[in-house]
Design an enzyme around this catalytic site. Structure first.
Site, PDB file in Angstrom:
ATOM      1  CE  LYS A  16      42.067  43.767  24.478  1.00  0.00           C
ATOM      2  NZ  LYS A  16      40.939  43.860  23.588  1.00  0.00           N
ATOM      3  CG  HIS A 102      44.245  41.073  20.041  1.00  0.00           C
ATOM      4  ND1 HIS A 102      43.474  42.144  19.651  1.00  0.00           N
ATOM      5  CD2 HIS A 102      43.604  40.480  21.066  1.00  0.00           C
ATOM      6  CE1 HIS A 102      42.392  42.183  20.430  1.00  0.00           C
ATOM      7  NE2 HIS A 102      42.455  41.191  21.289  1.00  0.00           N
ATOM      8  CD  GLU A 176      40.776  37.325  21.884  1.00  0.00           C
ATOM      9  OE1 GLU A 176      41.002  37.148  23.069  1.00  0.00           O
ATOM     10  OE2 GLU A 176      41.092  38.373  21.284  1.00  0.00           O
TER      11      GLU A 176
HETATM   12  O1  LIG Z   1      40.540  41.118  23.134  1.00  0.00           O
HETATM   13  C1  LIG Z   1      40.325  40.553  24.188  1.00  0.00           C
HETATM   14  C2  LIG Z   1      41.344  39.690  24.816  1.00  0.00           C
HETATM   15  O2  LIG Z   1      42.403  39.541  23.964  1.00  0.00           O
HETATM   16  C3  LIG Z   1      39.063  40.709  24.905  1.00  0.00           C
HETATM   17  O3  LIG Z   1      38.888  42.024  25.291  1.00  0.00           O
HETATM   18  P1  LIG Z   1      37.521  42.440  25.994  1.00  0.00           P
HETATM   19  O4  LIG Z   1      37.208  41.328  26.974  1.00  0.00           O
HETATM   20  O5  LIG Z   1      37.811  43.734  26.649  1.00  0.00           O
HETATM   21  O6  LIG Z   1      36.471  42.494  24.928  1.00  0.00           O
END
Ligand SMILES: O=C(CO)COP(=O)(O)O
Length: 255
Positions: A16, A102, A176
């Site tokens: 990120k 995302h 996700e």
């Molecule tokens: O968004 C994510 C992967 O793209 C997951 O992030 P986290 O594992 O920090 O919640």
């Protein structure tokens, strides 16, 4: 009927916008140290740093089988699109995968199913594997209703992408649930298995490999509980500690 062969498992990390340049490159070097025969046999691994770190990361990862990814792409290959990054340039910079749609981009930067589908097509056109993030926004408290609601919300996210890329294009779908991102714990394993089993049906009949991974507060201990539904994990914060990432790779490779 013989059981349908499951695709090769895969583990990935998106950094990120958590790290600065130096920390990103030292992380990438650290991950390179994990590359080894023990898990290579069963698991693909990818890392997605920020755009600026791509070319140097590529130099670091060159001798390994670790795949590099980008966090977004524009849907055109070139032109007057100030501030955007071309999928053709991403490919030239060494990316093999491009993450699209995302939850943070959908919520904060106006990404829609339409733009995500156009970006997936652009990725495919440029020899990149689209890693398309999908997931429901709301956490329903009644488990039985939660699965149906999740499928309903995810269906157009998946079908618009699959309609936009060639049938034989390799695709990774990252399930996700938005409410599980940045949380203390991943989503309930039964929920993940039930939803991902249904999502897989949307890709049934495609000739291209379609892998489904889970993301959202995933870490060591997550995979075994959801292995029935997914082909791997997409990690965020809980991979910042490289030893955690190593554990996850071992778990996914050995399960
Ligand atoms: O968004 C994510 C992967 O793209 C997951 O992030 P986290 O594992 O920090 O919640």
């Amino acid at each position: 009927m013989p059981p349908i062969a499951r695709p090769r498992r895969i583990v990935g990390v998106s950094l990120k916008m958590y790290f600065d340049l130096t920390s990103t490159l030292s992380y990438v070097r650290g991950v390179l140290q994990l590359d080894g025969d023990a898990w290579n046999a069963n698991v693909d691994l990818f890392i997605i740093p920020d755009f600026v770190s791509l070319t140097e990361s590529q130099r670091i990862l060159e001798p390994s089988s670790i795949m590099l990814g980008a966090q977004d792409t524009h849907w055109e290959d070139k032109g007057a699109f100030t501030g955007e990054v071309s999928p053709a340039v991403l490919r030239q910079a060494g990316a093999r995968i491009v993450e699209i749609g995302h939850a943070e981009r959908r919520a904060l930067f106006g990404e829609t199913d339409e733009s995500v589908a156009k970006k997936a097509a652009a990725a495919a056109r440029n020899g990149l594997i689209p890693l398309v993030c999908i997931g429901e926004r709301t956490h329903h408290s009644i488990a039985s209703a939660a699965v149906g609601a999740a499928i309903q919300e995810c269906k157009p996210q998946v079908t618009s992408v699959l309609a936009a890329v060639p049938d034989d294009q390799e695709v990774i779908l990252a399930y996700e649930p938005v409410w599980a991102i940045g949380a203390k714990e991943p989503a309930d394993p039964d929920h993940v298995v039930n939803v991902t089993k249904e999502l897989r049906k949307f890709a049934a009949g495609r000739s291209g490999v379609t892998r489904i991974v889970y993301g959202g507060s995933a870490g060591p201990g997550t995979y075994a509980k959801i292995a029935e539904g997914v082909d791997g994990l997409f990690l965020g914060r809980f991979a910042h500690d490289i030893q955690n990432l190593k554990k996850v790779i071992e778990e996914v490779g050995g399960a």
